[in-house]
Design an enzyme around this catalytic site. Structure first.
Site, PDB file in Angstrom:
ATOM      1  N   LEU A 295      13.820 -40.230   4.527  1.00  0.00           N
ATOM      2  CA  LEU A 295      13.337 -39.055   5.245  1.00  0.00           C
ATOM      3  C   LEU A 295      11.948 -38.658   4.738  1.00  0.00           C
ATOM      4  O   LEU A 295      11.077 -38.271   5.537  1.00  0.00           O
ATOM      5  CB  LEU A 295      14.306 -37.882   5.082  1.00  0.00           C
ATOM      6  CG  LEU A 295      13.923 -36.574   5.784  1.00  0.00           C
ATOM      7  CD1 LEU A 295      13.678 -36.789   7.268  1.00  0.00           C
ATOM      8  CD2 LEU A 295      14.995 -35.510   5.566  1.00  0.00           C
TER       9      LEU A 295
ATOM     10  N   SER B 273      20.729 -36.673  12.314  1.00  0.00           N
ATOM     11  CA  SER B 273      20.576 -37.113  13.702  1.00  0.00           C
ATOM     12  C   SER B 273      21.902 -37.265  14.436  1.00  0.00           C
ATOM     13  O   SER B 273      22.056 -36.836  15.582  1.00  0.00           O
ATOM     14  CB  SER B 273      19.817 -38.447  13.750  1.00  0.00           C
ATOM     15  OG  SER B 273      18.486 -38.277  13.354  1.00  0.00           O
TER      16      SER B 273
ATOM     17  N   LEU C 199      22.032 -27.258  -2.755  1.00  0.00           N
ATOM     18  CA  LEU C 199      20.702 -26.997  -2.209  1.00  0.00           C
ATOM     19  C   LEU C 199      20.326 -25.517  -2.312  1.00  0.00           C
ATOM     20  O   LEU C 199      19.728 -24.954  -1.409  1.00  0.00           O
ATOM     21  CB  LEU C 199      20.606 -27.474  -0.755  1.00  0.00           C
ATOM     22  CG  LEU C 199      19.251 -28.082  -0.334  1.00  0.00           C
ATOM     23  CD1 LEU C 199      19.021 -29.383  -1.079  1.00  0.00           C
ATOM     24  CD2 LEU C 199      19.198 -28.322   1.164  1.00  0.00           C
TER      25      LEU C 199
ATOM     26  N   GLU D 275       0.825  -1.203   0.000  1.00  0.00           N
ATOM     27  CA  GLU D 275       0.000   0.000   0.000  1.00  0.00           C
ATOM     28  C   GLU D 275       0.865   1.261   0.000  1.00  0.00           C
ATOM     29  O   GLU D 275       0.564   2.234  -0.701  1.00  0.00           O
ATOM     30  CB  GLU D 275      -0.917   0.008   1.235  1.00  0.00           C
ATOM     31  CG  GLU D 275      -1.903  -1.151   1.277  1.00  0.00           C
ATOM     32  CD  GLU D 275      -1.392  -2.356   2.053  1.00  0.00           C
ATOM     33  OE1 GLU D 275      -2.201  -3.010   2.716  1.00  0.00           O
ATOM     34  OE2 GLU D 275      -0.161  -2.630   1.997  1.00  0.00           O
TER      35      GLU D 275
ATOM     36  N   GLU E 125      13.474 -31.565  -0.258  1.00  0.00           N
ATOM     37  CA  GLU E 125      14.060 -32.387  -1.319  1.00  0.00           C
ATOM     38  C   GLU E 125      14.982 -33.385  -0.646  1.00  0.00           C
ATOM     39  O   GLU E 125      16.133 -33.071  -0.352  1.00  0.00           O
ATOM     40  CB  GLU E 125      14.819 -31.543  -2.337  1.00  0.00           C
ATOM     41  CG  GLU E 125      13.929 -30.668  -3.200  1.00  0.00           C
ATOM     42  CD  GLU E 125      14.632 -30.130  -4.429  1.00  0.00           C
ATOM     43  OE1 GLU E 125      15.587 -30.788  -4.910  1.00  0.00           O
ATOM     44  OE2 GLU E 125      14.231 -29.058  -4.924  1.00  0.00           O
TER      45      GLU E 125
ATOM     46  N   GLY F   3       9.619 -40.631   3.720  1.00  0.00           N
ATOM     47  CA  GLY F   3       8.666 -41.528   4.370  1.00  0.00           C
ATOM     48  C   GLY F   3       8.444 -41.180   5.820  1.00  0.00           C
ATOM     49  O   GLY F   3       7.316 -41.195   6.326  1.00  0.00           O
TER      50      GLY F   3
ATOM     51  N   ASP G 239      24.854 -37.174  -2.703  1.00  0.00           N
ATOM     52  CA  ASP G 239      24.887 -36.240  -3.833  1.00  0.00           C
ATOM     53  C   ASP G 239      25.705 -34.982  -3.589  1.00  0.00           C
ATOM     54  O   ASP G 239      25.993 -34.252  -4.539  1.00  0.00           O
ATOM     55  CB  ASP G 239      23.453 -35.817  -4.199  1.00  0.00           C
ATOM     56  CG  ASP G 239      22.574 -36.995  -4.589  1.00  0.00           C
ATOM     57  OD1 ASP G 239      23.129 -38.020  -5.037  1.00  0.00           O
ATOM     58  OD2 ASP G 239      21.344 -36.889  -4.444  1.00  0.00           O
TER      59      ASP G 239
END
Length: 365
Positions: free
Chosen positions: A301, A228, A210, A55, A296, A303, A206
């Site tokens: 992970l 973890s 990212l 605005e 991604e 699942g 990989d």
């Protein structure tokens, strides 16, 4: 440019809102158009956090063009704010400038606003209306609405697979299953997110950057790694440039010090099984003002996040190819009853290049 109806005014405001798709977070993407006698006299989009809202940008634009906004109509894709945050209330500015009418697509879900902005305008004698193109305005800011209502980011899980649902060969080969158009489209979805999350398995396999490369963006999303046991190498590319959040399930002081030297922040959120507490991580990201989280990751992970109810939407690219026995999209346990299946609703299906893009939601809103 001439505007012949409220519908056209709001459509133009939404086009302006889209200009902020990659830049406004944690604020919502808002567009504003000011119209007098069917002529657009001011336009604007919310700037990065701490700067002008839409605005104010539209009012400044009208002033630069030499227009008087008194009595004009403002079309804005979200109710003007009524509280002091990083910037003063937009509702007060509209009252001060003498607007005659304000049309908002939606009421602001922020409890600090939630109708107060429109009430303030109405009390000042400004005609108000809302609800025009509300669905489009909601989709533009689905993460902001979700965080305001539930304290959680909108979690979008992206995966690319063959037509038989495979994401990689068993030897790890996965580049490229989908075509260049789908990959560029995937980067556009990355760019609109506040943060991109992956797991340590993907980092090890990989070594991804990212980040957003296939489309232009002035802002890179935050990078998050679920790790973890804090196994990540300090040389991992995901740490380049600093600012990466690494989420662990236990403290490892020496390793943490190494990673902090690379500019990373360590977040420790254990569950009862010695893994990262994923639902608590989502709550923490909500507290950190993450509106849209783009995931991604690998099947494991993916699942886990689905099983623990941490995913709102799947962004799936399907290539017209078959891989046969290979790695799947989601490591979910075998069912003995169909009643245990995960139900989704198709939100959008679109062809991108040679591939199919599917948006499917677990909890349609």
């Amino acid at each position: 440019m001439n505007i012949n109806s409220d519908l056209e005014g709001m459509q133009l405001a939404l086009q302006w809102a889209e200009k902020g798709l990659f830049t406004t977070s944690p604020n919502p993407r808002i567009g504003c158009v000011i119209v007098r006698d069917g002529v657009v006299i001011g336009e604007g989009v919310t700037q990065p956090a701490g700067q002008d809202h839409a605005e104010i940008q539209a009012l400044k634009d009208a002033r630069r063009r030499g227009h008087d906004v008194r009595g004009a109509t403002a079309y804005v894709t979200l109710e003007p704010c009524s509280h002091h945050g990083r910037t003063p209330p937009c509702a007060d500015a509209l009252v001060r400038e003498g607007l005659g009418r304000v049309v908002a697509a939606m009421e602001d879900p922020n409890p600090l606003v939630a109708g107060n902005g429109m009430a303030r305008l109405s009390a000042a004698g400004i005609e108000v209306a809302s609800g025009l193109l509300a669905e489009q305005a909601y989709e533009m800011n689905i993460g902001f609405f979700h965080r305001m209502r539930h304290g959680l980011p909108w979690v979008r899980m992206k995966t690319a697979a063959s037509l038989d649902g495979m994401t990689a060969l068993h030897n790890g080969q996965s580049q490229w299953i989908t075509g260049p158009e789908a990959r560029a489209d995937g980067h556009a979805w990355r760019a609109r997110a506040c943060a991109i999350l992956t797991g340590i398995g993907t980092v090890k396999a990989d070594d991804p950057q990212l980040n957003v490369r296939a489309v232009e963006t002035p802002r890179q999303p935050r990078r998050i790694v679920v790790d973890s046991k804090l196994e990540i190498s300090p040389q991992a590319r995901v740490l380049e440039g600093g600012g990466t959040w690494i989420v662990a399930a236990a403290y490892h002081p020496e390793k943490e010090a190494e990673l902090r030297d690379k500019g990373a922040e360590i977040i420790v959120l254990p569950n009862a099984h010695g893994k990262v507490d994923l639902p608590e991580l989502m709550r923490e990201l909500g507290r950190r003002q993450i509106n849209e989280l783009h995931v991604e990751a690998g099947g494991k992970l993916n699942g886990s996040m689905i099983r623990e109810g941490c995913v709102d939407e799947l962004l799936v690219y399907l290539a017209p190819t078959l891989l046969g026995d290979a790695q799947g999209m989601f490591a979910l346990p075998a069912l003995t009853e169909l009643s245990g299946k995960h139900n989704l609703k198709f939100h959008e299906v679109k062809q991108v290049g040679a591939d199919l893009r599917i948006l499917a939601r677990f909890n349609p809103h």
